[in-house]
Design a protein around this motif. Structure first.
Motif, short mmCIF file in Angstrom:
data_model
loop_
_atom_site.label_atom_id
_atom_site.label_comp_id
_atom_site.label_asym_id
_atom_site.label_seq_id
_atom_site.Cartn_x
_atom_site.Cartn_y
_atom_site.Cartn_z
N GLN A 92 51.40 48.50 36.74
CA GLN A 92 50.10 48.96 37.23
C GLN A 92 49.24 47.79 37.63
O GLN A 92 48.54 47.84 38.65
CB GLN A 92 49.40 49.80 36.15
CG GLN A 92 49.99 51.19 35.95
CD GLN A 92 49.39 51.90 34.76
OE1 GLN A 92 49.06 51.28 33.75
NE2 GLN A 92 49.24 53.20 34.87
N ARG A 93 49.28 46.72 36.86
CA ARG A 93 48.48 45.54 37.18
C ARG A 93 48.92 44.94 38.51
O ARG A 93 48.09 44.58 39.35
CB ARG A 93 48.60 44.49 36.07
CG ARG A 93 47.71 43.27 36.31
CD ARG A 93 47.82 42.26 35.17
NE ARG A 93 46.95 41.14 35.41
CZ ARG A 93 45.67 41.09 35.08
NH1 ARG A 93 45.11 42.12 34.49
NH2 ARG A 93 44.93 40.03 35.35
N ARG A 94 50.24 44.85 38.72
CA ARG A 94 50.74 44.30 39.98
C ARG A 94 50.33 45.18 41.16
O ARG A 94 49.94 44.67 42.22
CB ARG A 94 52.27 44.15 39.92
CG ARG A 94 52.76 42.93 39.16
CD ARG A 94 54.23 42.69 39.40
NE ARG A 94 55.05 43.75 38.82
CZ ARG A 94 55.53 43.73 37.59
NH1 ARG A 94 55.27 42.71 36.79
NH2 ARG A 94 56.28 44.72 37.15
N GLU A 95 50.44 46.50 40.98
CA GLU A 95 50.07 47.41 42.06
C GLU A 95 48.58 47.31 42.37
O GLU A 95 48.17 47.28 43.54
CB GLU A 95 50.45 48.84 41.69
CG GLU A 95 50.17 49.84 42.80
CD GLU A 95 50.63 51.24 42.46
OE1 GLU A 95 50.26 52.18 43.21
OE2 GLU A 95 51.35 51.41 41.45
N MET A 96 47.75 47.28 41.33
CA MET A 96 46.31 47.16 41.53
C MET A 96 45.96 45.84 42.22
O MET A 96 45.11 45.79 43.10
CB MET A 96 45.59 47.26 40.19
CG MET A 96 45.61 48.64 39.57
SD MET A 96 44.97 48.65 37.89
CE MET A 96 43.26 48.11 38.18
N GLN A 97 46.65 44.77 41.81
CA GLN A 97 46.38 43.46 42.40
C GLN A 97 46.74 43.45 43.88
O GLN A 97 46.01 42.89 44.71
CB GLN A 97 47.16 42.38 41.65
CG GLN A 97 46.81 40.96 42.07
CD GLN A 97 47.44 39.94 41.14
OE1 GLN A 97 48.57 40.10 40.69
NE2 GLN A 97 46.72 38.87 40.86
N GLU A 98 47.86 44.09 44.24
CA GLU A 98 48.28 44.14 45.63
C GLU A 98 47.29 44.96 46.46
O GLU A 98 46.95 44.58 47.59
CB GLU A 98 49.68 44.74 45.73
CG GLU A 98 50.22 44.88 47.16
CD GLU A 98 50.35 43.56 47.89
OE1 GLU A 98 50.46 43.59 49.13
OE2 GLU A 98 50.35 42.50 47.24
N GLN A 99 46.81 46.08 45.91
CA GLN A 99 45.82 46.89 46.63
C GLN A 99 44.53 46.11 46.85
O GLN A 99 43.96 46.13 47.95
CB GLN A 99 45.53 48.17 45.84
CG GLN A 99 46.68 49.16 45.83
CD GLN A 99 46.40 50.38 44.96
OE1 GLN A 99 45.45 50.39 44.17
NE2 GLN A 99 47.21 51.40 45.09
N LYS A 100 44.08 45.41 45.81
CA LYS A 100 42.85 44.62 45.93
C LYS A 100 43.04 43.47 46.92
O LYS A 100 42.12 43.11 47.66
CB LYS A 100 42.44 44.08 44.56
CG LYS A 100 41.92 45.14 43.59
CD LYS A 100 40.53 45.61 43.98
CE LYS A 100 40.05 46.77 43.11
NZ LYS A 100 39.84 46.41 41.72
N ARG A 101 44.24 42.88 46.93
CA ARG A 101 44.50 41.78 47.86
C ARG A 101 44.40 42.26 49.31
O ARG A 101 43.77 41.62 50.15
CB ARG A 101 45.89 41.19 47.60
CG ARG A 101 46.21 39.92 48.39
CD ARG A 101 47.62 39.44 48.09
NE ARG A 101 48.60 40.36 48.63
CZ ARG A 101 49.04 40.31 49.90
NH1 ARG A 101 48.60 39.38 50.72
NH2 ARG A 101 49.93 41.18 50.32
N LYS A 102 44.97 43.43 49.58
CA LYS A 102 44.91 43.98 50.93
C LYS A 102 43.46 44.32 51.31
O LYS A 102 43.05 44.09 52.45
CB LYS A 102 45.79 45.23 51.03
CG LYS A 102 47.28 44.94 50.96
CD LYS A 102 48.10 46.22 51.03
CE LYS A 102 49.59 45.92 50.98
NZ LYS A 102 50.41 47.17 51.01
N GLN A 103 42.72 44.88 50.37
CA GLN A 103 41.32 45.20 50.63
C GLN A 103 40.51 43.94 50.88
O GLN A 103 39.62 43.93 51.75
CB GLN A 103 40.74 45.97 49.44
CG GLN A 103 41.32 47.36 49.25
CD GLN A 103 40.87 48.02 47.96
OE1 GLN A 103 39.99 47.52 47.27
NE2 GLN A 103 41.48 49.13 47.62
#
Length: 241
Positions: A92-103
């Motif tokens: 979940q942390r990796r997925e959240m980090q990737e979403q925030k990176r794209k944003q």
């Protein structure tokens, strides 16, 4: 409601009992900061409070009454989130980090320009590569808006970049004015508008400079390329940060 796959667990331990709720991670952070203004039912995976969410075990009603003075889940869930801890798995942390990176990349690309190239927008790929070169790490638990300034500080030694707004005057022929002006005004702050005697529309709009290419594409698309545009270059009309 959201799916279980999208939810994280917020956990509160109090008075010898444990309470867990399942909630959208971004909404959980907003609730913790008293910044959430949406509908709670839209950001939870279950309208329920658990003792162990993974097993579906529920706490005793006496424990709920003792700690929260109520057994209503919709009243308890925000309290568990505010007072408790948000539990996330490594995935979940990796997925959240990737979403925030794209944003973050999208936010910077839409607002930033290259001051050494006549304030031309930076492509998202350049922003992404520069962030990697700068070694910037996106925090998955912090809002993108609060990370932009730190990202810019790290980017500046790597690429010439700054946030800037641009003010553009656009004249749309009468044939396209009705629909096209509605699209144009969505880009930013409409400083001034005027309908001409021939039915054409003139508007002056200020928006993030990084959105210039998108702006011109929309103007051309909705006017069949017949609209006229001009950048207002008066320094007083530009805001730079």
């Amino acid at each position: 409601m959201i799916s279980l796959d999208e939810a994280v667990t917020a956990r509160l331990e109090s008075h010898g009992a444990r309470f867990e709720v399942l909630v959208d991670p971004d909404a959980a952070l907003e609730i913790k900061r008293d910044e959430f203004d949406g509908d709670l039912e839209d950001v939870i995976a279950a309208e329920d409070v658990f003792e162990d969410a993974s097993r579906g075990d529920r706490p005793a009603e006496d424990d709920l009454e003792n700690v929260f003075d109520t057994t209503d889940p919709l009243e308890i869930i925000p309290e568990v989130i505010k007072e408790g801890e948000i539990q996330i798995t490594a995935d979940q942390r990796r997925e959240m980090q990737e979403q925030k990176r794209k944003q973050l990349i999208d936010t910077i690309a839409r607002n930033a320009v290259n001051p050494q190239m006549d304030n031309a927008p930076h492509p998202p790929e350049r922003i992404e590569n520069a962030l990697e070169q700068a070694g910037f790490t996106v925090d998955p638990m912090e809002p993108v808006e609060s990370q932009v300034d730190d990202a810019l500080d790290d980017l500046r030694p790597v690429i010439p970049i700054r946030f800037e707004e641009v003010t553009v005057a656009v004249q749309i022929p009468a044939e396209y004015a009705g629909s096209a002006q509605a699209q144009v005004r969505q880009f930013g702050d409409l400083e001034r508008e005027e309908w001409q005697a021939d039915g054409s529309w003139i508007g002056v709009i200020t928006f993030p400079a990084g959105m210039q290419n998108d702006f011109y594409d929309v103007v051309n698309e909705h006017s069949s390329g017949e609209a006229e545009t001009e950048i207002i270059k008066d320094k007083d009309d530009l805001k730079t940060r």
